[in-house]
Design a protein around this motif. Structure first.
Motif, mmCIF file in Angstrom:
data_model
loop_
_atom_site.group_PDB
_atom_site.id
_atom_site.type_symbol
_atom_site.label_atom_id
_atom_site.label_comp_id
_atom_site.label_asym_id
_atom_site.label_seq_id
_atom_site.Cartn_x
_atom_site.Cartn_y
_atom_site.Cartn_z
ATOM 1 N N ARG A 162 0.828 -1.214 0.000
ATOM 2 C CA ARG A 162 0.000 0.000 0.000
ATOM 3 C C ARG A 162 0.860 1.261 0.000
ATOM 4 N NH1 ARG A 162 -5.322 0.161 3.455
ATOM 5 N NH2 ARG A 162 -5.795 1.577 1.716
ATOM 6 N N GLU A 165 2.254 3.274 -3.516
ATOM 7 C CA GLU A 165 1.474 4.162 -4.374
ATOM 8 C C GLU A 165 1.810 5.644 -4.176
ATOM 9 O OE1 GLU A 165 -2.833 3.568 -6.280
ATOM 10 O OE2 GLU A 165 -2.801 3.542 -4.110
ATOM 11 N N ASN A 166 2.108 6.030 -2.957
ATOM 12 C CA ASN A 166 2.255 7.461 -2.677
ATOM 13 C C ASN A 166 3.534 7.873 -1.951
ATOM 14 O OD1 ASN A 166 -0.355 8.336 -3.711
ATOM 15 N ND2 ASN A 166 -1.231 7.183 -2.016
ATOM 16 N N VAL A 222 -4.104 -0.940 -6.230
ATOM 17 C CA VAL A 222 -2.887 -0.148 -5.974
ATOM 18 C C VAL A 222 -2.046 -0.082 -7.250
ATOM 19 C CG1 VAL A 222 -0.661 -0.175 -4.760
ATOM 20 C CG2 VAL A 222 -2.781 -0.561 -3.497
ATOM 21 N N PRO A 256 1.660 0.871 -8.212
ATOM 22 C CA PRO A 256 2.980 1.208 -7.650
ATOM 23 C C PRO A 256 3.672 2.317 -8.445
ATOM 24 C CG PRO A 256 2.743 -1.166 -7.950
ATOM 25 C CD PRO A 256 1.609 -0.525 -8.675
ATOM 26 N N LYS A 257 4.255 3.237 -7.701
ATOM 27 C CA LYS A 257 5.036 4.302 -8.341
ATOM 28 C C LYS A 257 6.539 4.047 -8.203
ATOM 29 C CE LYS A 257 1.749 8.117 -8.286
ATOM 30 N NZ LYS A 257 0.583 7.548 -7.607
ATOM 31 N N LYS A 281 -0.306 -4.021 -14.072
ATOM 32 C CA LYS A 281 0.626 -3.107 -13.406
ATOM 33 C C LYS A 281 1.965 -3.018 -14.135
ATOM 34 C CE LYS A 281 -2.347 -3.363 -9.894
ATOM 35 N NZ LYS A 281 -3.307 -2.308 -9.588
#
Length: 203
Positions: free
Chosen positions: A107, A110-111, A131, A133-134, A160
């Motif tokens: 989690r 993502e941010n 979610v 992923p970055k 993804k």
């Protein structure tokens, strides 16, 4: 930030955040933290259950109930704050989570500002398939878990980017030397996978 934090530091430029299972910071997690510290990383391990609270493996259901009732997966927001604070001080910040810790780590992908995330048998990742992923994420699943691992893995890969998935021919808990499901051969493979991952994204 998370309230209680165990630290192993020696002025590395790489920080690793270790996220524990439902049992708390037990001997397995302490060994993991020590290993990364000996490998040259600064290590930060939030006590997500509260200071010193640890469940035995025989109390797995109690541990799970306590986690769901008192902690929950939204604790990732506090972990994100820790990651972002560490990123102000370190060149690279990685997160490595086990079981529920792996789902929390997922989690965070993502941010937060982390440079990479390793999720080891995070079975509840299947509840957070949305979610995105970055950062690079290594997902390591146990083939023999409580859900259809192959199906979840295929769904994740189809939707993804930034994801590498490995499925060990083992049971949930296979890297935990204190677990009945421990597998030395699959732990060695996992160790090589994570070394390669950390090296690739910290160079």
């Amino acid at each position: 930030m998370v309230d209680k934090l165990i630290k192993y530091t020696h002025k590395s430029n790489i920080a690793i955040v270790v996220l524990h299972e439902i049992y708390g910071v037990n001997n397995f997690i302490k060994d993991i933290c020590e290993k990364y510290y000996q490998d040259g990383y600064d290590v930060f391990c939030p006590e997500l259950l509260g200071s010193g609270k640890v469940f035995s493996y025989l109390k797995a259901q109690d541990a799970y109930n306590f986690f769901i009732s008192n902690i929950g997966f939204n604790i990732y927001e506090k972990v994100e704050k820790l990651i972002n604070d560490l990123k102000l001080k370190y060149k690279h910040v990685f997160v490595i989570g086990y079981s529920v810790g792996a789902t929390i780590a997922w989690r965070c992908s993502e941010n937060s500002l982390c440079d990479g995330i390793i999720c080891c048998y995070g079975s509840r990742i299947r509840d957070y398939m949305d979610v995105i992923p970055k950062c690079p994420v290594l997902l390591v699943f146990a083939k023999y878990d409580s859900f259809d691992v192959e199906f979840v893995a295929s769904q994740l890969l189809a939707k993804k980017q930034n994801i590498q998935i490995e499925i060990a021919d083992a049971n949930h808990g296979f890297v935990d030397t204190y677990s009945k499901n421990y597998s030395n051969i699959h732990t060695q493979t996992f160790n090589l996978q994570q070394i390669e991952f950390l090296s690739k994204y910290s160079s």
